[in-house]
Design a protein around this motif. Structure first.
Motif, PDB file in Angstrom:
ATOM      1  N   PHE A  40       0.473  -1.295   0.018  1.00  0.00           N
ATOM      2  CA  PHE A  40       0.108  -0.424  -0.339  1.00  0.00           C
ATOM      3  C   PHE A  40       0.579   1.491  -0.254  1.00  0.00           C
ATOM      4  CE2 PHE A  40      -1.692   3.260   2.224  1.00  0.00           C
ATOM      5  CZ  PHE A  40      -2.583   4.223   2.454  1.00  0.00           C
ATOM      6  N   LEU A  41       1.885   1.368   0.795  1.00  0.00           N
ATOM      7  CA  LEU A  41       2.748   2.283   1.192  1.00  0.00           C
ATOM      8  C   LEU A  41       3.768   2.921  -0.409  1.00  0.00           C
ATOM      9  CD1 LEU A  41       3.895   2.571   4.444  1.00  0.00           C
ATOM     10  CD2 LEU A  41       2.380   3.711   3.604  1.00  0.00           C
ATOM     11  N   ARG A  42       4.458   1.294  -1.039  1.00  0.00           N
ATOM     12  CA  ARG A  42       4.816   1.518  -1.835  1.00  0.00           C
ATOM     13  C   ARG A  42       3.949   1.900  -3.177  1.00  0.00           C
ATOM     14  NH1 ARG A  42       5.443  -1.474  -6.895  1.00  0.00           N
ATOM     15  NH2 ARG A  42       4.006  -2.969  -5.361  1.00  0.00           N
ATOM     16  N   ALA A  43       2.760   1.566  -3.194  1.00  0.00           N
ATOM     17  CA  ALA A  43       1.709   1.654  -4.476  1.00  0.00           C
ATOM     18  C   ALA A  43       0.619   3.198  -4.712  1.00  0.00           C
ATOM     19  CB  ALA A  43       0.503   0.274  -3.916  1.00  0.00           C
ATOM     20  N   THR A  44       0.559   3.502  -3.639  1.00  0.00           N
ATOM     21  CA  THR A  44       0.384   5.256  -3.310  1.00  0.00           C
ATOM     22  C   THR A  44       1.189   6.662  -2.843  1.00  0.00           C
ATOM     23  OG1 THR A  44      -0.311   4.913  -0.499  1.00  0.00           O
ATOM     24  CG2 THR A  44      -2.008   3.633  -2.636  1.00  0.00           C
ATOM     25  N   TYR A  78      -5.241 -22.693  11.278  1.00  0.00           N
ATOM     26  CA  TYR A  78      -5.751 -21.137  10.970  1.00  0.00           C
ATOM     27  C   TYR A  78      -4.696 -20.621  10.409  1.00  0.00           C
ATOM     28  CZ  TYR A  78     -10.683 -24.134  12.231  1.00  0.00           C
ATOM     29  OH  TYR A  78     -11.125 -25.544  12.232  1.00  0.00           O
ATOM     30  N   ARG A  79      -4.944 -19.824   9.599  1.00  0.00           N
ATOM     31  CA  ARG A  79      -4.365 -18.264   9.671  1.00  0.00           C
ATOM     32  C   ARG A  79      -5.317 -17.585   9.317  1.00  0.00           C
ATOM     33  NH1 ARG A  79      -0.068 -18.854   5.518  1.00  0.00           N
ATOM     34  NH2 ARG A  79       1.235 -19.553   6.907  1.00  0.00           N
ATOM     35  N   TYR A  80      -5.171 -16.550  10.596  1.00  0.00           N
ATOM     36  CA  TYR A  80      -6.047 -15.258  10.739  1.00  0.00           C
ATOM     37  C   TYR A  80      -5.051 -13.854   9.751  1.00  0.00           C
ATOM     38  CZ  TYR A  80      -8.564 -11.950  12.520  1.00  0.00           C
ATOM     39  OH  TYR A  80      -9.713 -10.067  12.632  1.00  0.00           O
ATOM     40  N   CYS A  81      -5.647 -13.432   9.411  1.00  0.00           N
ATOM     41  CA  CYS A  81      -4.772 -12.346   8.108  1.00  0.00           C
ATOM     42  C   CYS A  81      -5.870 -11.006   8.144  1.00  0.00           C
ATOM     43  CB  CYS A  81      -5.016 -12.349   6.781  1.00  0.00           C
ATOM     44  SG  CYS A  81      -4.222 -13.643   5.957  1.00  0.00           S
ATOM     45  N   LYS A  82      -5.435 -10.511   8.897  1.00  0.00           N
ATOM     46  CA  LYS A  82      -6.170  -8.838   9.718  1.00  0.00           C
ATOM     47  C   LYS A  82      -5.270  -7.900   8.323  1.00  0.00           C
ATOM     48  CE  LYS A  82      -4.807  -4.324  12.425  1.00  0.00           C
ATOM     49  NZ  LYS A  82      -3.685  -3.398  13.464  1.00  0.00           N
ATOM     50  N   HIS A  83      -6.698  -7.541   7.753  1.00  0.00           N
ATOM     51  CA  HIS A  83      -6.591  -6.882   6.816  1.00  0.00           C
ATOM     52  C   HIS A  83      -7.427  -5.286   7.027  1.00  0.00           C
ATOM     53  CE1 HIS A  83      -4.926  -9.505   4.229  1.00  0.00           C
ATOM     54  NE2 HIS A  83      -6.287 -10.378   4.088  1.00  0.00           N
ATOM     55  N   ILE A  84      -6.660  -4.161   6.978  1.00  0.00           N
ATOM     56  CA  ILE A  84      -7.314  -2.339   6.703  1.00  0.00           C
ATOM     57  C   ILE A  84      -7.642  -2.830   4.889  1.00  0.00           C
ATOM     58  CG2 ILE A  84      -7.112  -0.134   7.208  1.00  0.00           C
ATOM     59  CD1 ILE A  84      -6.908  -1.758   9.439  1.00  0.00           C
ATOM     60  N   ALA A  85      -9.344  -2.032   4.856  1.00  0.00           N
ATOM     61  CA  ALA A  85     -10.001  -2.113   3.732  1.00  0.00           C
ATOM     62  C   ALA A  85      -9.165  -0.926   2.614  1.00  0.00           C
ATOM     63  CB  ALA A  85     -11.406  -1.362   3.461  1.00  0.00           C
ATOM     64  N   LYS A  86      -8.497   0.216   3.113  1.00  0.00           N
ATOM     65  CA  LYS A  86      -8.077   1.083   1.854  1.00  0.00           C
ATOM     66  C   LYS A  86      -7.053   0.083   1.499  1.00  0.00           C
ATOM     67  CE  LYS A  86      -5.455   3.704   5.717  1.00  0.00           C
ATOM     68  NZ  LYS A  86      -5.016   4.199   5.862  1.00  0.00           N
ATOM     69  N   GLN A  87      -6.254  -0.598   2.370  1.00  0.00           N
ATOM     70  CA  GLN A  87      -4.737  -1.610   1.506  1.00  0.00           C
ATOM     71  C   GLN A  87      -4.915  -2.473   0.563  1.00  0.00           C
ATOM     72  OE1 GLN A  87      -3.249  -2.851   5.253  1.00  0.00           O
ATOM     73  NE2 GLN A  87      -2.658  -1.034   6.374  1.00  0.00           N
ATOM     74  N   ARG A  88      -6.683  -2.634  -0.546  1.00  0.00           N
ATOM     75  CA  ARG A  88      -6.385  -3.737  -0.760  1.00  0.00           C
ATOM     76  C   ARG A  88      -6.300  -2.573  -2.640  1.00  0.00           C
ATOM     77  NH1 ARG A  88     -11.658  -6.779  -4.445  1.00  0.00           N
ATOM     78  NH2 ARG A  88     -11.989  -4.193  -3.758  1.00  0.00           N
ATOM     79  N   VAL A  89      -5.480  -2.367  -2.527  1.00  0.00           N
ATOM     80  CA  VAL A  89      -5.515  -1.824  -4.076  1.00  0.00           C
ATOM     81  C   VAL A  89      -5.185  -1.908  -5.147  1.00  0.00           C
ATOM     82  CG1 VAL A  89      -3.851   0.288  -2.759  1.00  0.00           C
ATOM     83  CG2 VAL A  89      -2.800  -1.250  -3.885  1.00  0.00           C
TER      84      VAL A  89
END
Length: 547
Positions: A40-44, A78-89
């Protein structure tokens, strides 16, 4: 081993880290803290104090992250992945959304914005609620609609909410999820010192404070922009309370479009302002319209009464007759409602500039509401209905003239409460002298020795269906008499029926425990029901595009 994936999607400051800590307590779970952040930081190009540190130590190619880290081998089930929505670029492979189980965590923007503002100025894109809606929509289209969890429920009842979430994810609940140790965690991202100070002090989901902090009005317009997205997602939250969501009498009405003001809106978005006069004082007029065979029955007569009522109440800035008809037609066409439908047409005095009784505050013009529903006649017109007499008397013209078809229906509602308490279909209302006026919702007729009688419209609304039936009585060569009628005359009548747009002609088989006639629908009632049905099915104003 290949872990089963659980994806959490949220806006920032939504207790997503607390929920990550909760899942990390399980003995069958490993967790990833925002694995897409570096990409996200690299792309934006967004600047953060830890930007260079994160980019130098973390993989910033999203598709490599998905393939090698999120989808990579693991040591737990199980693997739990915490995502922040804006990071889905843009540019992230769709496989991310297709694999694993997803859920969405939401929090009221009233709580997010002040919290976010303490760290960095919030913006529409930073909050990312629109992207959360996009995520929900994509998963829905993939046939995998995600569970939606509201932080308010998580704070109010953590165990019940977590149990429900585990049920949605098809994993067993573990009591260990309810507590964790305070302090930094090895699973924390590099950004933790800037964002996780509060959560590092926590050991559980604490209940919300009884009273919230003041909302910063500098963020008011941002709140207006993002609140609709939160409300849209909130409607998808699965309620697990002991009180189930009530069903609709006609399930098809779950999806309908209504006209409010100057636009057509979905059912749950069709609302008026809290400053509208109908909210402030029931200051509105209304009509009920029946739609049959591509036509609106007695439309012109109903509009005559609507405008007469608005004039009697001294409404100003009233829409034109053509504007009202245009709104009605457009709303019906949008819904595809051309038969077996009913419209509740309301015209309020409009929105006020400040709360108060005075119409001088109504400076925006009237509010028009067109509420269509799939709705067959609301009474049992085959077997008949029962009535009781209410102690609540019908308004006198000395107080509030019932010839004004207004929305201030408390007089009728109090009578309806009495009818409900007596398990009757409706309640008869008497005038101040004890003569029958009407029911709480309809006009009323009786038949005695071949003569048809109905009360004078002194205390009641002279209904349009009432007038239609009176004309039919004459055309059928029956004797019609309009006069004051006592309650006992209804008790000993041969036949009784009520009339109204929603019920049409409804036979009455019992009043106050007295059987009317032989307790069955009488011949005059049947006869008039037939001719009325033919008239209502054949006449009316055509809906422009009805086939």
């Amino acid at each position: 081993m290949e872990p089963e994936l659980i994806h959490s999607w949220s806006a920032p400051r939504s207790l997503s880290t607390s929920l990550m800590y909760s899942f990390a307590q399980r003995d069958d779970m490993e967790v990833l803290d925002e694995p897409l952040y570096a990409n996200f930081l690299r792309a934006t190009g967004v600047d953060r104090p830890y930007r260079e540190d994160l980019l130098s130590k973390t993989e910033s190619d999203a598709n490599k992250v998905v393939k090698d880290i999120i989808f990579g081998p693991g040591s737990k089930k199980y693997r739990y992945c915490k995502h922040i929505a804006k990071q889905r670029v843009p540019g992230i492979a769709n496989d991310l959304m297709k694999k694993g189980k997803h859920f969405i965590l939401i929090r009221s923007p009233m709580d997010i914005l002040p919290s976010f503002d303490k760290i960095t100025p919030p913006s529409f894109l930073e909050i990312g609620l629109a992207e959360l809606v996009s995520i929900y929509s994509q998963l829905y289209e993939l046939g995998n609609p995600p569970a939606v969890v509201d932080v308010a429920d998580l704070q109010q009842d953590p165990e019940a909410t977590l149990r429900g979430l585990c049920e949605d994810l098809d994993i067993p609940f573990q009591a260990a999820m309810l507590r964790w140790e305070a302090g930094p965690k090895p699973i924390d991202g590099i950004w933790a010192p800037w964002w996780y100070k509060s959560v590092h002090k926590s050991t559980r989901f604490d209940p919300p404070k009884k009273y919230p902090s003041q909302f910063p009005m500098s963020l008011y317009y941002l709140l207006e922009q993002i609140l609709p997205f939160y409300n849209l997602l909130k409607r998808q939250v699965r309620r697990r309370s002991s009180q189930p969501t009530p069903g609709l009498p006609v399930p098809a009405n779950e999806k309908l479009l209504a006209w409010v003001g100057d636009e057509i809106l979905p059912r749950d978005s069709a609302k008026v302002s809290v400053f509208d006069s109908v909210v402030q004082g029931g200051d509105s007029v209304w009509e009920g319209l029946r739609v049959n065979n591509g036509k609106i029955f007695k439309l012109e007569e109903h509009l005559d009464r609507l405008f007469d009522s608005a004039k009697a109440l001294a409404f100003s800035n009233v829409p034109t007759r053509e504007q009202v008809k245009d709104a009605i037609f457009k709303t019906l066409i949008r819904n595809g409602m051309f038969d077996n439908a009913h419209i509740r047409l309301s015209l309020t005095r409009g929105k006020k500039v400040t709360s108060g009784m005075s119409p001088a505050f109504n400076l925006y013009g009237c509010t028009l509401i067109v509420l269509p529903e799939w709705k067959p006649p609301v009474y049992d017109n085959i077997h008949g209905i029962t009535l009781v007499t209410a102690t609540t008397r019908r308004n006198s013209p000395n107080n509030l003239d019932s010839k004004i078809h207004h929305n201030n229906l408390l007089n009728n509602i109090l009578a309806k409460v009495e009818g409900n308490n007596a398990n009757a279909d409706d309640a008869i209302m008497l005038d101040k002298d004890g003569y029958v006026s009407e029911t709480n919702a309809t006009n009323i007729f009786l038949v005695k020795k071949g003569r048809v009688l109905t009360p004078h419209a002194d205390y009641c609304l002279p209904g349009i269906t009432r007038a239609t039936v009176m004309d039919l009585v004459v055309k059928e060569n029956l004797i019609l008499e309009e006069r004051r009628i006592s309650l006992s005359e209804f008790h000993i009548a041969d036949e009784v029926w009520t009339t109204g747009t929603m019920g049409e002609i409804s036979p009455v088989v019992k009043i106050d425990g007295r059987v009317i006639g032989d307790g069955k629908v009488g011949p005059v009632t049947r006869r008039l029901q037939g001719v009325y049905k033919n008239l209502a099915g054949e006449s009316g104003v055509p809906i422009p595009t009805a086939k």
